[in-house]
Design a protein around this motif. Structure first.
Motif, PDB file in Angstrom:
ATOM      1  N   THR A   1       0.885  -0.989   0.130  1.00 10.66           N
ATOM      2  CA  THR A   1       0.098   0.085  -0.155  1.00 10.66           C
ATOM      3  C   THR A   1       0.783   1.252  -0.231  1.00 10.66           C
ATOM      4  OG1 THR A   1      -1.756  -1.162   1.086  1.00 10.66           O
ATOM      5  CG2 THR A   1      -1.771   1.218   1.327  1.00 10.66           C
ATOM      6  N   ALA A   2       1.823   1.285   0.954  1.00  9.98           N
ATOM      7  CA  ALA A   2       2.838   2.442   0.840  1.00  9.98           C
ATOM      8  C   ALA A   2       3.553   2.664  -0.394  1.00  9.98           C
ATOM      9  CB  ALA A   2       3.688   2.274   1.876  1.00  9.98           C
ATOM     10  N   GLU A   3       4.061   1.685  -1.205  1.00  6.10           N
ATOM     11  CA  GLU A   3       4.489   1.614  -2.627  1.00  6.10           C
ATOM     12  C   GLU A   3       3.617   2.440  -3.443  1.00  6.10           C
ATOM     13  OE1 GLU A   3       6.741  -1.837  -4.745  1.00  6.10           O
ATOM     14  OE2 GLU A   3       4.594  -1.718  -5.511  1.00  6.10           O
ATOM     15  N   ARG A   4       2.486   1.856  -3.541  1.00  2.50           N
ATOM     16  CA  ARG A   4       1.636   2.710  -4.274  1.00  2.50           C
ATOM     17  C   ARG A   4       1.332   4.055  -4.014  1.00  2.50           C
ATOM     18  NH1 ARG A   4      -0.062   1.786  -9.603  1.00  2.50           N
ATOM     19  NH2 ARG A   4      -1.022   4.132  -9.709  1.00  2.50           N
ATOM     20  N   ALA A   5       1.239   4.334  -2.676  1.00  2.00           N
ATOM     21  CA  ALA A   5       0.953   5.798  -2.305  1.00  2.00           C
ATOM     22  C   ALA A   5       2.348   6.820  -2.713  1.00  2.00           C
ATOM     23  CB  ALA A   5       0.884   5.832  -0.889  1.00  2.00           C
ATOM     24  N   PHE A   6       3.605   6.213  -2.686  1.00  4.01           N
ATOM     25  CA  PHE A   6       4.847   6.773  -2.926  1.00  4.01           C
ATOM     26  C   PHE A   6       4.335   7.067  -4.531  1.00  4.01           C
ATOM     27  CE2 PHE A   6       7.309   5.092   0.668  1.00  4.01           C
ATOM     28  CZ  PHE A   6       7.300   6.100   1.163  1.00  4.01           C
ATOM     29  N   PHE A   7       4.193   6.028  -5.167  1.00  2.00           N
ATOM     30  CA  PHE A   7       3.867   6.251  -6.818  1.00  2.00           C
ATOM     31  C   PHE A   7       3.279   7.287  -7.217  1.00  2.00           C
ATOM     32  CE2 PHE A   7       1.880   5.380 -10.911  1.00  2.00           C
ATOM     33  CZ  PHE A   7       2.816   5.318 -11.419  1.00  2.00           C
ATOM     34  N   ASP A   8       1.884   7.343  -6.482  1.00  2.00           N
ATOM     35  CA  ASP A   8       0.873   8.327  -6.581  1.00  2.00           C
ATOM     36  C   ASP A   8       1.461   9.824  -6.355  1.00  2.00           C
ATOM     37  OD1 ASP A   8      -0.881   6.315  -7.516  1.00  2.00           O
ATOM     38  OD2 ASP A   8      -1.863   6.180  -5.477  1.00  2.00           O
ATOM     39  N   GLN A   9       2.242  10.010  -5.231  1.00  2.76           N
ATOM     40  CA  GLN A   9       2.727  11.069  -5.100  1.00  2.76           C
ATOM     41  C   GLN A   9       3.610  11.663  -6.059  1.00  2.76           C
ATOM     42  OE1 GLN A   9       4.459  10.570  -1.344  1.00  2.76           O
ATOM     43  NE2 GLN A   9       2.725  10.118  -0.222  1.00  2.76           N
ATOM     44  N   LEU A  10       4.565  10.736  -6.721  1.00  2.00           N
ATOM     45  CA  LEU A  10       5.787  11.084  -7.515  1.00  2.00           C
ATOM     46  C   LEU A  10       5.115  11.343  -8.937  1.00  2.00           C
ATOM     47  CD1 LEU A  10       8.213   8.497  -6.094  1.00  2.00           C
ATOM     48  CD2 LEU A  10       8.449  11.002  -6.122  1.00  2.00           C
ATOM     49  N   GLN A  11       3.915  10.572  -9.416  1.00  2.00           N
ATOM     50  CA  GLN A  11       3.846  10.563 -10.834  1.00  2.00           C
ATOM     51  C   GLN A  11       3.624  11.663 -11.546  1.00  2.00           C
ATOM     52  OE1 GLN A  11       0.205   8.262 -11.517  1.00  2.00           O
ATOM     53  NE2 GLN A  11       0.804   8.067 -13.889  1.00  2.00           N
ATOM     54  N   GLN A  12       3.151  12.881 -11.071  1.00  2.00           N
ATOM     55  CA  GLN A  12       3.090  14.162 -11.663  1.00  2.00           C
ATOM     56  C   GLN A  12       3.951  15.183 -11.058  1.00  2.00           C
ATOM     57  OE1 GLN A  12       1.486  14.420 -14.491  1.00  2.00           O
ATOM     58  NE2 GLN A  12       0.641  12.212 -14.213  1.00  2.00           N
ATOM     59  N   SER A  13       5.032  14.651 -10.208  1.00  2.00           N
ATOM     60  CA  SER A  13       5.815  15.512  -9.666  1.00  2.00           C
ATOM     61  C   SER A  13       6.871  16.457 -10.711  1.00  2.00           C
ATOM     62  CB  SER A  13       6.912  14.851  -8.780  1.00  2.00           C
ATOM     63  OG  SER A  13       7.683  14.036  -9.438  1.00  2.00           O
ATOM     64  N   GLY A  14       7.391  17.521 -10.576  1.00  2.00           N
ATOM     65  CA  GLY A  14       8.364  17.862 -11.393  1.00  2.00           C
ATOM     66  C   GLY A  14       9.487  17.233 -12.098  1.00  2.00           C
ATOM     67  N   ASP A  15       9.723  16.570 -11.167  1.00  2.00           N
ATOM     68  CA  ASP A  15      11.103  15.530 -11.753  1.00  2.00           C
ATOM     69  C   ASP A  15      10.424  14.575 -12.667  1.00  2.00           C
ATOM     70  OD1 ASP A  15      12.545  16.746  -9.992  1.00  2.00           O
ATOM     71  OD2 ASP A  15      13.494  15.086  -9.010  1.00  2.00           O
ATOM     72  N   ALA A  16       9.314  13.975 -12.431  1.00  2.00           N
ATOM     73  CA  ALA A  16       8.769  13.005 -13.227  1.00  2.00           C
ATOM     74  C   ALA A  16       8.305  13.375 -14.390  1.00  2.00           C
ATOM     75  CB  ALA A  16       7.438  11.951 -12.477  1.00  2.00           C
ATOM     76  N   VAL A  17       7.676  14.548 -14.438  1.00  2.00           N
ATOM     77  CA  VAL A  17       7.299  15.316 -15.815  1.00  2.00           C
ATOM     78  C   VAL A  17       8.416  15.464 -16.713  1.00  2.00           C
ATOM     79  CG1 VAL A  17       6.088  17.103 -16.737  1.00  2.00           C
ATOM     80  CG2 VAL A  17       5.028  16.174 -14.878  1.00  2.00           C
TER      81      VAL A  17
END
Length: 686
Positions: free
Chosen positions: A250-266
């Motif tokens: 569950t925590a892994e998915r929450a981390f992914f959701d936080q990062l997916q639209q971050s400045g770095d990821a974009v």
């Protein structure tokens, strides 16, 4: 009988084993259609009483090379890859992953989520999501540590490391490595499991020394510049050692959701797609390349040796030429030592190194050029020297051979004019070390034939480079932008900054090294020699900073003389503070310019440096030196240390308020003085 569940998925019964084939060319990306088809296939496996097990295999040249990155900008649609794996986990019958080619990202997570794994030699596996500013989100940070431990999982996930099937087998990630008949062996393995399922989540993380884990964490943080994805990946990996495996998922998915639209990821997704576009030729010159089997490399120095190694690694025959026996021996030894080192490090099998070295011919005989499909010179960066070399090449090369110059600045047309076949001449600007750096600028002369350009681009891809097409202008794309950046940094020295303040500000932005540290590493005499060659053409009204010239005149040429912008004492780390001699040179330069020195903030240093790059990028687009604005970002990120997570100067410009950006560029022009050309930033929008 085949059953088509969804267009990318085919199923076939091999007795009591259901074979599920993923056919989603070109790389079998784990798109929604693939994921939906896999869930449906698992449902069939579960429902049919005559089936004992399943096998998932990839069609074509690979298993699954990762997720479909185009979907990352869209809302998540059921089923996710994690939900596919959960369906496999819930199935009462075992599923075997049969891997070849690549199993990366979501593809490797899919394999880890199966009950067993089998692969052919050479298959590459890994979890590279952190390099896209995210982290594995289908159990990768939870299952991998249960096989290899926390420390190795941190190294693999935080760096995006790929390992071979053989290495994965040794680490317990793959159950069997088979030489041939992958599907046959996979079906047999599935049948032999006799209906028993097993999930890596059910096994504990191996016991490890706390110090080793802490050291791996610190190494990952340093290598990853403490970027958000690295921090999240480390935290998620550590969760694997916790008592609640579902909480870790569950925590892994929450981390992914936080990062997916971050400045770095974009920004990193932008770079990913920009690199894919960069390797494409414009339609007007998109033709079949000439065949290449043999490459001749003239010059066995650091650059020539690196080019030769790249070609040998790509399976080409290499003819290495030098001007005398001593230089030839050094060049050949440079190549041999490279492979000996790779074998000693365990990165290349001894038989593979021997096979590559068998493709090398070191010679003083120019007659061998008649055998070469591509001839590339890597000699001294001097126009007259290169023209002499090309006259000799012209006398020995066979008709139709591609003639390439590895130049950083020089005029391709002037070099090509030394031959009777300028249509066969192009630039191939490698970056040092050539066997490591991915960037390759493919430079088009006025008379370069379309199929010669196509050959240069295809050769770059074969050498596992990112080839970028450039027009024939001084410095091409990379050095042209870098010169504008460096020049602006020199202006800031005159106005009040010290070298270390500029370097620290730009390293804080994310550059691998600041411009003055780079200059000391490369050698100040390289730029000094270029400046002297251009002195006659320089307009005396233009602002010219002579600080570097004065350093060179005093013998301060950088690390090789133990002094440049900084002191470099033997056995001591490089200094990060300029000494009194350098500061005196800078202060006198400010006085000659009539400037009262002032403090410059890190923010001002960063913005002015970026503005200079953006303006030069706009000029390159106006002049047609770059085919696409995004190509400029690829060049800067791949070859010049621009932080990938910031996208590149073009990407950065697109994130700025247009009116503020234009106003700042006007002010930048005023500070630069006579000769400054203002670029049109609207050209960077597409």
């Amino acid at each position: 009988m085949d059953v088509t569940i969804n267009s990318p998925i085919r199923t076939e019964c091999r007795g009591d084993v259901l074979v599920v084939e993923i056919d989603n060319p070109p790389v079998n990306a784990g798109s929604w259609a693939v994921r939906k088809g896999l869930v449906d296939a698992v449902a069939i496996l579960e429902a049919r009483s005559d089936l004992l097990a399943g096998v998932i295999v990839g069609a074509g040249s690979t298993f699954v090379s990762g997720s479909d990155i185009r979907e990352f900008n869209q809302p998540l649609t059921w089923p996710s890859m994690a939900q596919v794996i959960e369906a496999i986990r819930a199935c009462s019958k075992p599923v075997v992953a049969a891997m070849h080619g690549f199993a990366l990202g979501g593809g490797f997570e899919l394999a880890l989520g199966c009950d067993a794994r089998i692969a052919v030699p050479g298959t590459q596996v890994g979890l590279p999501e952190v390099t896209l500013g995210i982290l594995p989100a289908a159990g990768g940070t939870q299952r991998l540590p249960r096989c290899v431990g926390l420390a190795r999982a941190m190294r693999m996930i935080c760096t995006g490391e790929r390992i071979t099937a053989e290495q994965a087998g040794e680490a317990g990630l793959i159950d069997r490595v088979v030489e041939a008949d992958l599907l046959h062996h996979a079906v047999e393995l599935a049948r032999a499991m006799r209906g028993k399922t097993r999930d890596l989540l059910d096994q504990p993380v191996p016991a490890e020394d706390d110090g080793a884990v802490a050291a791996a964490e610190q190494s990952a943080l340093r290598a990853g510049k403490r970027r958000p994805a690295v921090l999240a990946a480390i935290a998620s990996i550590r969760n694997a050692a916790g008592p609640d495996k579902l909480a870790g998922m569950t925590a892994e998915r929450a981390f992914f959701d936080q990062l997916q639209q971050s400045g770095d990821a974009v920004a990193l997704r932008y770079q990913f797609f920009a690199e894919r576009e960069a390797v494409k030729l414009p339609p007007a010159v998109s033709v079949e390349p000439r065949p290449v089997r043999t490459m001749a490399v003239i010059g066995g120095g650091t650059m020539g040796g690196g080019i030769a190694i790249s070609a040998l690694d790509a399976g080409l025959e290499v003819l290495l030429l030098e001007q005398d026996a001593e230089a030839l021996a050094r060049g050949a030894e440079r190549v041999r030592s490279h492979y000996q080192g790779r074998v000693a490090e365990g990165k290349v099998q001894e038989r593979d190194a021997a096979a590559r070295l068998a493709g090398l011919t070191a010679t003083l005989d120019w007659n061998v050029l008649a055998r070469a499909d591509v001839i590339i010179e890597a000699v001294f960066e001097d126009l007259a020297v290169k023209q002499d070399v090309f006259r000799t090449i012209d006398a020995f090369a066979r008709p139709g051979a591609v003639l390439a110059t590895n130049t950083s600045y020089l005029d391709i047309d002037a070099i090509g004019a030394a031959t009777r076949r300028p249509h066969d001449v192009l630039g191939l600007h490698f970056f040092s070390p050539a066997n490591v750096m991915k960037l390759l600028e493919v430079v088009r002369g006025d008379r370069t034939a379309a199929d010669v350009l196509a050959t240069g681009m295809a050769l770059g891809r074969r050498l596992r480079k990112t080839p970028v097409l450039c027009g024939n202008a001084f410095g091409f794309i990379g050095n042209r932008v870098f010169n504008a950046y460096r020049k602006q940094c020199e202006y800031m020295l005159e106005e009040g900054a010290w070298p270390e303040e500029v370097d620290q500000a730009l390293e804080a932005f994310g550059f691998a090294m600041g411009p003055f540290s780079v200059a000391d590493l490369a050698g100040l005499d390289i730029a000094w020699r270029m400046r002297k060659a251009q002195a006659a053409q320089r307009d005396p009204r233009e602002r010219y900073v002579d600080i570097l010239d004065q350093l060179c005149e005093r013998g301060r040429l950088g690390r090789k003389t133990r002094a440049g912008y900084y002191l470099h004492e033997a056995g001591k780390p490089a200094g990060k503070t300029s000494d009194a001699e350098v500061r005196g040179i800078i202060e006198r330069a400010s006085a000659r310019r009539g400037l009262k020195r002032r403090a410059l903030s890190a923010e001002e240093i960063q913005r002015r440096a970026l503005l200079a790059m953006v303006n030069e990028a706009a000029l390159l687009m106006r002049e047609g030196v770059a085919s696409r604005a995004s190509d400029i970002d690829v060049v800067l990120a791949q070859g010049y240390g621009f932080p990938r997570w910031a996208g590149g100067p073009v990407f950065w410009a697109r994130q700025q308020d247009r009116a503020a950006l234009q106003a700042d560029l006007l002010r930048l022009g005023e500070s630069c003085g006579y000769g400054f050309e203002l670029g049109d930033v609207s050209s960077l929008e597409t």
